[in-house]
Design an enzyme around this catalytic site. Structure first.
Site, mmCIF file in Angstrom:
data_model
loop_
_atom_site.group_PDB
_atom_site.id
_atom_site.type_symbol
_atom_site.label_atom_id
_atom_site.label_comp_id
_atom_site.label_asym_id
_atom_site.label_seq_id
_atom_site.Cartn_x
_atom_site.Cartn_y
_atom_site.Cartn_z
ATOM 1 N N ASP A 148 42.551 -55.629 -18.648
ATOM 2 C CA ASP A 148 43.063 -55.305 -19.911
ATOM 3 C C ASP A 148 42.046 -54.421 -20.791
ATOM 4 O O ASP A 148 41.079 -54.269 -20.381
ATOM 5 C CB ASP A 148 43.417 -56.378 -20.706
ATOM 6 C CG ASP A 148 44.594 -56.047 -21.454
ATOM 7 O OD1 ASP A 148 44.983 -55.072 -21.742
ATOM 8 O OD2 ASP A 148 45.248 -57.500 -21.952
ATOM 9 N N TYR A 149 42.516 -53.576 -21.738
ATOM 10 C CA TYR A 149 42.047 -52.563 -22.432
ATOM 11 C C TYR A 149 40.580 -53.159 -23.189
ATOM 12 O O TYR A 149 40.898 -54.047 -24.027
ATOM 13 C CB TYR A 149 42.819 -51.975 -23.338
ATOM 14 C CG TYR A 149 43.886 -50.776 -22.488
ATOM 15 C CD1 TYR A 149 43.977 -50.974 -21.242
ATOM 16 C CD2 TYR A 149 43.969 -49.788 -23.149
ATOM 17 C CE1 TYR A 149 44.623 -50.137 -20.614
ATOM 18 C CE2 TYR A 149 44.577 -48.635 -22.162
ATOM 19 C CZ TYR A 149 45.022 -48.912 -21.001
ATOM 20 O OH TYR A 149 45.846 -47.958 -20.356
#
Length: 781
Positions: free
Chosen positions: A215-216
């Site tokens: 995930d970012y």
């Protein structure tokens, strides 16, 4: 192919180049792979409101269909659009579970039940990938709440982890998912992106041959994620992978084989989506008509929870009072980074119903929620519609543009400006012409120090977020504001200026709320009393469900509850439509003639609602979540993070309908419940050790759909769990044999580090919901 690259060039492929693409590598014929967020539709890679796309029914709405074919068609529509726009992979579906009903992202989740979420999630994967676009199921694993999601630990025992929280992801892998995204949170103290045991289950035990993506900004180091089996750091440019990973390989801290594995998985994805020379997207399914698919899916998602005296469907010519804050301002999604701007605009419920019935309309509540300043009558100082957005670096204006929104986010790079890590000033200027006298509220916030002024007078200011909470504050869109007295028709100039020292994300949000309109409730009650029937549309607004924040309760706002009670008192022939992306507390349900769960049903919501209320179609859905009689009936009620930011999942297991069964507590709206406009009879069930068969007869006067649900209870267990389901559509008087196949895993339990089937007599429960069981069979092991 990896042999053509040295370690440094291989490592360069282990991180994104930007927030939405991976690097190219000509030596192996690799072009960039383009990735996009997409649980509710294709999110603009630069979060630009000028980029529009199909707005899908949310996850919980798709879950309510209990229909893999519907879910597969919706995903195919998104996949077709993605391919036509050059995207190779879509971050969807969200396979976390609605275990509390209070997560800020419940609307994205398919169900509280792992089998329902898994079956429908697998259908979503198949629909996307049938169009040659990779599905990226997320967030592995236990990212089921939003509070402190980047730091909290979900503490789960192996039994619950295997039997519940990993089940949907296992279904996705069995469906052939080409990629998967890890979660922000920790699992039993270890970040999911660096959890070797977790990723070993996925890659080694399940045989997953796809790519694992972070995930970012979820990575905080190099060695842990690399050694655990993470393959791609996002977004780019690289922070912890890339050059740092190459250095770790050179030092011998990370085996070369691990780097080769990560690159091989990226190249495998590239081949599947046509990003390698000589390859083409693996398209295996035809395109679908998107708008028809989305409206049909909305119809299939509606759940009729109550229909006293057959109030629905409404007779032609019924004089309707359409009431409620969501009737002319429906909610389609929560406030997340992945917000969708639907193409071509959308029809509201009151507009759709006016095409079918004589309608009067009243909002019913005095207050109007704050929304983007760009949604009001605004212009730039030189008179152009929209707002003026100016970017300054080192005191110099580097970009000036007219925008139609006033909520902006950029990851890593601002187009036409430069890296978000560079210091600068962002200024929004709008001339706002009030439509009413009174106290208007303006607010602003962002990734730096933000100052808001009206006609040159500072109205509010907000300090920059703490360095560790920039992403959280931006996700929550936190703002500071104040009221100002304005006169209708007299323009004012609103200026919001955000000064940033630079960070991995830049953002600015400016909102506006008009003054309340007194007397709305009284007008709504009069309209209700004068109508033949009422359609009362209540529910969430955009800010109700928000990324990085959970809800404190499942109740509607007090003003909406009062509106429901007073309108139902004035006219018992009231249909309450709940436009919310979560299970909503409904102590008022007994006052209404009918209750229809409308969810966040996508851009086809209003047209689908008119079709269902008029009887063109029946509501085809069943509850994918439980609505208890009160929040306190949930096993997760009062569950919080401890001082070490740990959440004890194990103490609350099982959750949802299984907990209610164990405690002998009835639900208000049970898991799996719902009805249509006809009735059905279940004949005797037949069990052959693998499948349940029974005859189902439509005993009513209309064509309709029934869902046969099968639950199993192992020896010694106090609750049953969903094991299979099948839907059937029948004409009046028609009978059909329905078959529900139970896969081998439904009998197994995780004990002593392996899957085992408990010996003894297992119960097989056949019914219409978790609480409406019509027959109990036995299966001896």
């Amino acid at each position: 192919m990896t042999g053509a690259l040295d370690p440094a060039r291989k490592a360069a492929l282990t991180a994104g180049e930007t927030g939405y693409r991976t690097p190219a590598e000509p030596a192996v014929g690799l072009r960039p792979v383009y990735l996009v967020d997409g649980p509710l539709g294709l999110v603009s890679p630069t979060f630009d409101e000028r980029d529009t796309s199909l707005l899908l029914p949310s996850g919980i709405a798709l879950g309510a269909t209990w229909d893999p074919d519907v879910v597969r068609s919706v995903a195919a529509a998104e996949g077709s659009e993605a391919r036509s726009r050059g995207f190779d992979a879509v971050y969807a579906p969200n396979l976390n579970l609605a275990r509390t009903g209070l997560s800020g992202r419940t609307f994205e989740m398919l169900s509280e039940d792992p089998l329902l979420a898994g079956v429908l999630g697998a259908a979503f994967v198949e629909g996307l990938q049938g169009q040659g676009v990779a599905a990226v199921p997320k967030h592995l694993v236990c990212n089921d709440t939003e509070t402190e999601r980047q730091r909290m630990s979900a503490d789960v025992d192996d039994t619950a982890l295997r039997e519940v929280y990993l089940r949907p992801f296992e279904h996705a892998v069995r469906a052939g998912a080409w990629a998967m995204m890890t979660a922000y949170n920790r699992l039993n103290g270890t970040p999911c992106a660096a959890h070797a045991e977790l990723l070993a289950i996925v890659k080694d035990e399940w045989g997953f041959d796809g790519i694992v993506i972070s995930d970012y900004f979820a990575l905080h180091e190099t060695l842990g994620p690399a050694l655990a089996g993470l393959d791609l750091e996002m977004p780019g440019p690289a922070i912890h992978f890339g050059a740092r990973l190459a250095e770790a390989v050179e030092r011998g801290d990370v085996p070369r084989e691990r780097l080769d594995d990560a690159v091989t998985r990226l190249l495998r994805l590239a081949r599947r989506v046509g990003a390698l020379d000589g390859s083409s997207p693996q398209v295996t399914a035809p395109d679908v008509p998107p708008h028809e698919v989305l409206t049909d899916a909305a119809v299939a998602s509606f759940v009729l929870c109550r229909n006293e005296d057959e109030l629905l469907p409404l007779a032609p010519g019924t004089r309707l009072a359409v009431i409620g804050p969501n009737a002319d301002r429906p909610c389609y999604q929560g406030a997340t980074f992945g917000r969708i701007r639907p193409e071509g605009g959308v029809t509201t419920p009151v507009e759709a119903l006016r095409k079918r019935f004589p309608v009067s309309y009243e909002r019913g509540v005095d207050s109007v929620p704050a929304v983007s300043l760009g949604a009001f009558d605004v212009s730039t100082p030189d008179g152009q519609p929209g707002v003026l957005l100016e970017h300054f670096r080192d005191g110099e204006l580097v970009l000036s543009e007219v925008r139609g929104d006033s909520a902006f986010i950029w990851f890593g790079h601002v187009p036409g400006v430069g890296a978000t890590t560079g210091p600068g000033v962002l200024r929004l200027t709008a001339v706002c012409t009030p439509t009413a006298d009174g106290r208007w509220t303006f607010a602003a916030g962002g990734s730096g120090t933000t100052v808001l002024s009206v006609d040159g007078t500072v109205l509010a200011s907000r300090p920059a977020p703490a360095p560790g909470d920039v992403m959280g504050q931006v996700a929550r869109a936190e703002t500071t504001g104040a009221e100002v007295e304005l006169r209708a028709g007299q323009p004012v100039t609103v200026v919001a200026e955000m000064t940033s020292a630079g960070s991995r994300v830049q953002a600015l949000t400016v909102t506006c709320a008009p003054p309340p309109v007194p007397g709305a409730l009284a007008r709504a009650v009069r309209a209700a009393a004068e109508a033949d029937a009422v359609v009362l549309v209540v529910g969430d607004e955009l800010e109700t469900s928000r990324e990085s924040r959970d809800l404190e309760s499942s109740a509607l706002p007090a003003a909406q509850v009062e509106l429901i009670r007073e309108v139902c008192r004035a006219n018992p022939r009231t249909v309450v439509v709940v436009n919310a992306g979560r299970p909503v507390d409904a102590p008022w349900a007994g006052f209404a003639g009918a209750v229809l769960q409308g969810w966040f049903a996508g851009q086809g919501f209003a047209d689908a609602l008119a079709r269902v209320l008029a009887g063109d179609d029946e509501p085809g859905g069943r509850m994918p979540v439980t609505v208890p009689l009160r929040d306190e009936d949930r096993s997760t009620h009062g569950e919080t993070l401890d001082a070490d930011l740990r959440r004890n999942y194990t103490a609350a297991e099982p959750t949802g309908y299984r907990h209610l069964a164990r405690t002998g507590t009835r639900a208000r709206f049970a898991f799996g419940s719902g009805s249509g406009y006809t009735t059905f009879h279940f004949g005797p069930s037949r069990w052959d050790g693998r499948r349940v068969r029974l005859d189902v007869t439509n005993t009513g006067a209309r064509r309709g759909r029934e869902v046969v649900q099968v639950y199993v209870r192992a020896p010694g267990e106090a609750d049953a769990r969903l094991a299979g389901f099948a839907g059937v559509r029948l004409a009046p008087g028609e009978t059909a044999e329905v078959e529900v196949v139970l896969e081998g895993r439904v009998w197994q339990r995780w004990r002593e580090g392996r899957w085992q089937v408990p010996p003894g007599r297992h119960e097989v429960l056949v019914g219409r919901s978790a609480e409406e069981v019509v027959e109990v069979l036995e299966h001896e092991v």
